[in-house]
Structure formats: C-alpha cells, structure tokens
Design a protein around this motif. Structure first.
Motif, short mmCIF file in Angstrom:
data_model
loop_
_atom_site.label_atom_id
_atom_site.label_comp_id
_atom_site.label_asym_id
_atom_site.label_seq_id
_atom_site.Cartn_x
_atom_site.Cartn_y
_atom_site.Cartn_z
N MET A 1 20.53 77.16 -70.53
CA MET A 1 20.20 78.26 -69.62
C MET A 1 20.54 77.85 -68.20
O MET A 1 20.27 76.73 -67.78
CB MET A 1 18.71 78.61 -69.69
CG MET A 1 18.25 79.19 -71.01
SD MET A 1 16.51 79.62 -70.98
CE MET A 1 16.62 81.37 -70.87
N ASP A 2 21.12 78.79 -67.49
CA ASP A 2 21.45 78.49 -66.09
C ASP A 2 20.28 78.90 -65.20
O ASP A 2 19.32 79.54 -65.61
CB ASP A 2 22.76 79.18 -65.68
CG ASP A 2 22.69 80.68 -65.84
OD1 ASP A 2 21.82 81.15 -66.59
OD2 ASP A 2 23.50 81.38 -65.20
N ILE A 3 20.40 78.57 -63.94
CA ILE A 3 19.31 78.76 -62.98
C ILE A 3 19.03 80.25 -62.74
O ILE A 3 17.89 80.65 -62.53
CB ILE A 3 19.61 78.01 -61.66
CG1 ILE A 3 18.38 77.98 -60.73
CG2 ILE A 3 20.75 78.65 -60.92
CD1 ILE A 3 17.34 77.05 -61.18
N THR A 4 20.07 81.07 -62.78
CA THR A 4 19.88 82.50 -62.52
C THR A 4 19.01 83.15 -63.59
O THR A 4 18.10 83.92 -63.29
CB THR A 4 21.25 83.21 -62.46
OG1 THR A 4 22.09 82.54 -61.51
CG2 THR A 4 21.10 84.65 -62.07
N SER A 5 19.27 82.84 -64.82
CA SER A 5 18.47 83.44 -65.89
C SER A 5 17.02 82.92 -65.86
O SER A 5 16.08 83.65 -66.15
CB SER A 5 19.11 83.17 -67.25
OG SER A 5 19.12 81.79 -67.52
N LEU A 6 16.85 81.66 -65.49
CA LEU A 6 15.50 81.12 -65.37
C LEU A 6 14.73 81.81 -64.23
O LEU A 6 13.54 82.12 -64.37
CB LEU A 6 15.55 79.61 -65.12
CG LEU A 6 15.88 78.75 -66.33
CD1 LEU A 6 16.02 77.28 -65.91
CD2 LEU A 6 14.83 78.88 -67.40
#
Length: 89
Positions: A1-6
């Motif tokens: 998971m990338d930072i944007t989705s988190l």
C-alpha cells in the motif's frame, strides 16, 4: 500500500468516527431533554411550609445562615487570630 491510500483510509476512518460520536451525542441530548420534559410533567411540586423554618437564622441578601454556623465561624476566626498574633481589625 502506498502512502496516499493509507492517508485516505485514515481520513475515512476519522470522519466515520467523528460522525458516529456526533450522532451519539445528538441522540443523548435529545433523550435527556425528552426525559426531563416527561418527568417535569409528572413530578409533583414540592410543598413549602414556612412553619418548619427554624427561628435562629440570620438573613442576608443572598442566603440564610444558621446562627450556630455563624458562631462557629466567628469562634474559628477568633482562635486563628489569637494563635497567629493578628490584631483585631
């Protein structure tokens, strides 16, 4: 998971939590107001009887102070001033 989705998931969780708390508080306030109005409707008014008041009270502008309390306070002040060497004002 990338930072944007988190970050989006965290924002979604935060917003959901805030909405749930807000709705719960609104429900709580409305239930308390409803209970208050229902109980006020069915509650009896307290009967005040002036004969039950004691004769040894001193009335001031804001409240009634029993004479025994006033004597105890005066005695405590007098004792404090004697023990600590304060002059009478």
């Amino acid at each position: 998971m990338d930072i944007t989705s988190l970050l989006l998931e965290a924002a979604n969780l935060m917003l959901t939590g805030m909405v749930v708390v807000f709705v719960f508080l609104l429900l709580l306030i409305s239930v308390v107001k409803l209970m208050s109005s229902v109980l006020a409707k069915y509650a009896e008014d307290p009967v005040t009887n002036n004969k039950t008041k004691t004769q040894n009270t001193i009335t001031t502008k804001s409240s009634t102070v029993p004479a025994a309390h006033l004597a105890a306070i005066t005695g405590a002040i007098h004792q404090y001033r004697q023990q600590h060497g304060h002059k009478k004002s």
